[in-house]
Design a protein around this motif. Structure first.
Motif, mmCIF file in Angstrom:
data_model
loop_
_atom_site.group_PDB
_atom_site.id
_atom_site.type_symbol
_atom_site.label_atom_id
_atom_site.label_comp_id
_atom_site.label_asym_id
_atom_site.label_seq_id
_atom_site.Cartn_x
_atom_site.Cartn_y
_atom_site.Cartn_z
ATOM 1 N N ILE A 266 2.607 -4.028 6.709
ATOM 2 C CA ILE A 266 3.467 -3.703 5.565
ATOM 3 C C ILE A 266 3.368 -2.243 5.151
ATOM 4 O O ILE A 266 4.393 -1.582 4.952
ATOM 5 N N PRO A 267 2.161 -1.657 5.034
ATOM 6 C CA PRO A 267 2.105 -0.233 4.648
ATOM 7 C C PRO A 267 2.690 0.704 5.707
ATOM 8 O O PRO A 267 2.968 1.876 5.410
ATOM 9 N N GLN A 268 2.854 0.206 6.943
ATOM 10 C CA GLN A 268 3.435 1.038 8.001
ATOM 11 C C GLN A 268 4.956 1.003 8.013
ATOM 12 O O GLN A 268 5.593 1.770 8.750
ATOM 13 N N TYR B 93 8.178 1.331 2.893
ATOM 14 C CA TYR B 93 7.027 1.329 1.993
ATOM 15 C C TYR B 93 6.903 2.665 1.257
ATOM 16 O O TYR B 93 6.522 2.711 0.082
ATOM 17 N N GLU B 94 7.237 3.755 1.929
ATOM 18 C CA GLU B 94 7.177 5.083 1.320
ATOM 19 C C GLU B 94 8.558 5.667 1.062
ATOM 20 O O GLU B 94 8.740 6.457 0.129
ATOM 21 N N TYR C 66 2.090 -6.514 -0.206
ATOM 22 C CA TYR C 66 0.805 -6.030 0.284
ATOM 23 C C TYR C 66 -0.330 -6.539 -0.604
ATOM 24 O O TYR C 66 -1.365 -7.026 -0.118
ATOM 25 N N GLY C 67 -0.138 -6.489 -1.927
ATOM 26 C CA GLY C 67 -1.151 -6.990 -2.856
ATOM 27 C C GLY C 67 -1.366 -8.482 -2.710
ATOM 28 O O GLY C 67 -2.504 -8.973 -2.791
ATOM 29 N N GLU C 68 -0.281 -9.223 -2.475
ATOM 30 C CA GLU C 68 -0.410 -10.660 -2.265
ATOM 31 C C GLU C 68 -1.215 -10.964 -1.003
ATOM 32 O O GLU C 68 -2.065 -11.861 -0.998
#
Length: 616
Positions: A129-131, A135-136, A150-152
């Protein structure tokens, strides 16, 4: 009323394909007919992958049944049904409950495998997910959605690892997705290292997910900020508490004993984390106690999510139109009031397979509104009439088919409350008193909030209650209150382990039930001489009288052998059969041995680096 019908997190067929690697622990890399690079492009892709992690929690070997039922027995609160041959260790669930499990007990193996399936799913989402480009570089809405996902994923992985550690101790810690050619033969990782990783992950996750009342948040079973904070507090208390430990280097049986992590300063830091996280939930006012303990459980039976008080901070969602295992659960079916009416049952069908310990039931103040919700003292053998049970045959009452709009005939769609606000209050009281080496006004106030709800007609009396100032004595009060409030919600056994109280409470239950049995006499019951103060010197009646009311409690029951008139029936309460049905409660328990499960033999066959628990 601001309640809504529960929203079921949608699990797409895509997820089944994506996460089809049901392999032995880490021995074969995951396979998928979908190209990995196409699975994390849109926010919808990310959400569906995270929903796939949620879905593993509903497995029958996890929260679908076993974690909250088999794995939480036998304790001072309940035993698996059957005190004689019908309840004897059977190599499966009764062996787990009776502490007669071995490394070949299948349902323990299923637990390990399914938990690590969930970990693998979480690792994929956490890595990918951060990739994602969005995300950005996505819109604000897209970035917020992805950060929540991502937090989940971080939180769900923490839930799974907490369960693995509290039941298996030191386990292999894997934080990255599996890839072809990787070494999957991993040894145990110190539980202290695992817990510290979970604390770190959850501290990151709580900054990424919304509060349940944030603008635009759908009311459903997805993880919110209160859930992350509460689970973080729970992890911190487990990390600071006792567990069965041994020397991982030598595997010596002599090193096997109950203990805490050696770093005293870190223990204090963990209690501080627990207190502060609970305090932040309390100060937020997003979550509160439902004024009615009964309505907490009626909402679950009616498939309602309470969006007014939000006491159930996190619920695990169950739903299946066709009663499919792993989608529907066993709440009310396995652990509800016994009902075996086969034709159009008004109260559904339930095995009533968890017996409430008589000593626990009798420990309740009769005016405690939680007692007759928590423990059902009736069974259904005809419609709509219920019949009171004998003292040894009380069953779990929180999940009742009779409260559902349409009584389920097999598995149910009742949610499981993984975290309630009442637990947050009690965790706060525990952590704050520990940090101050004794009860504090804030800890007492939190405890009294729970008790005032339990005694709605005795508010002034609860307000006037005085509690011990000594830490150990106050913690004992909290341990007992956790029993009255949180019974049968899946954490009693391991909570007692972290307090180093499991052996003590099992022995207490055995002694108390012996004292109850000694009160019986065929010529007239004798005064009770056990340690339950309210009963001392009193006679437990041989029978109880009852009258059919047709309501969800089944019958009106009075604890007397005298019938007011001929419309009342009478049934045995404490009789000759009592002792036989308590005969093999916790029969296989061995202190400094039974507090933890062995690694399943089938897992060790393919993952040889995992050392076995000494003595297995």
């Amino acid at each position: 009323m601001n309640n809504v019908t529960k929203k079921i997190i949608p699990i797409a067929l895509l997820i089944t394909a994506v996460f089809s690697s049901c392999k032995k622990f880490l021995d074969i890399p995951p396979e998928s007919i979908y190209a990995e690079e196409n699975l994390f492009i849109t926010t919808n892709h990310a959400e569906m992958n995270v929903f796939g992690i949620y879905s593993i929690l509903t497995s029958g070997s996890l929260y679908g049944r076993n974690i909250t039922q088999y794995y939480d027995l036998d304790t001072d609160l309940a035993q698996i049904k059957g005190g004689t041959s019908s309840g004897a260790p059977d190599g499966e669930r009764r062996s787990i409950a009776r502490y007669a499990f071995t490394s070949t007990t299948r349902q323990i193996s299923d637990y390990w495998v399914d938990a690590y399936k969930g970990v693998e799913r979480a690792n994929i989402a956490i890595a990918k997910i951060p990739q994602m480009e969005l995300y950005e570089k996505g819109t604000d809405v897209e970035k917020k959605k992805l950060k929540r996902c991502y937090g989940e994923a971080l939180t769900l992985r923490a839930i799974l690892y907490l369960d693995l550690v509290r039941h298996f101790g030191d386990v292999p810690l894997k934080l990255t997705p599996s890839v072809t050619g990787e070494n999957f033969n991993l040894p145990r990782t110190s539980r202290d290292v695992i817990y510290d990783q979970l604390v770190k992950d959850l501290q990151e996750a709580e900054e990424l997910v919304p509060w349940a009342n944030d603008t635009g948040i759908t009311v459903d079973e997805r993880i919110t900020k209160g859930a992350v904070k509460g689970i973080l507090a729970r992890v911190a208390l487990y990390a600071a508490g006792y567990s069965l430990r041994w020397d991982l280097q030598t595997g010596s049986v002599a090193s096997l004993k109950m203990g805490t992590r050696p770093n005293v300063a870190r223990i204090r830091e963990l209690y501080t984390v627990a207190r502060d996280e609970c305090n932040e939930i309390m100060l937020s006012t997003v979550h509160r106690l439902n004024p009615s303990f009964e309505n907490v459980w009626k909402n679950i039976a009616a498939y309602r999510i309470d969006n007014v008080y939000r006491e159930n901070i996190m619920e695990i969602a169950f739903y299946s139109r066709l009663s499919v295992r792993g989608e529907a659960g066993y709440y009310g079916n396995y652990n509800g009031p016994e009902s075996r009416i086969l034709s159009a049952p008004a109260h559904g069908t339930s095995a009533g397979a968890m017996w409430v310990m008589p000593s626990f039931y009798l420990s309740y103040d009769p005016e405690d509104s939680r007692r007759d919700i928590t423990a059902a003292s009736h069974i259904f053998t005809a419609q709509p009439k219920g019949t009171p049970t004998a003292l040894y045959n009380l069953t779990v009452g929180k999940w009742r088919n009779g409260w559902a709009a349409t009584a389920p005939s097999s598995l149910t769609n009742f949610n499981f409350p993984l975290l309630r606000y009442a637990d947050v209050l009690l965790m706060f009281a525990e952590a704050d008193s520990w940090l101050n080496n004794g009860s504090t006004p804030a800890a007492v106030d939190a405890l009294k909030l729970v008790r005032k709800r339990a005694f709605p007609t005795k508010i002034a009396a609860i307000e006037a209650e005085v509690y011990p100032t000594n830490l150990n004595d106050f913690i004992e009060v909290l341990i007992n209150e956790r029993a009255f409030e949180l019974a049968f919600e899946g954490f009693r056994k391991t909570d007692l382990i972290r307090f180093n109280k499991l052996a003590e409470k099992i022995n207490w239950a055995k002694a108390e039930n012996e004292a109850i049995n000694n009160s019986y006499s065929s010529t007239g019951n004798r005064p009770y001489t056990g340690s339950i103060v309210r009963l001392q010197g009193k006679v437990i009646p041989t029978s109880r009288v009852y009258k059919d009311t047709g309501n969800s409690y089944g019958v009106e029951i009075r604890e007397t052998s005298t019938r007011p008139d001929n419309t009342w029936g009478s049934v045995q309460w404490l009789g000759a059969a009592f002792k036989a049905n308590m005969a093999i409660f916790a029969s296989g328990f061995k202190e400094n041995y039974s507090e933890i499960y062995p690694v399943p033999l089938g897992i060790r066959d393919v993952t040889t680096a995992i050392g076995q628990v000494p003595g297995y």
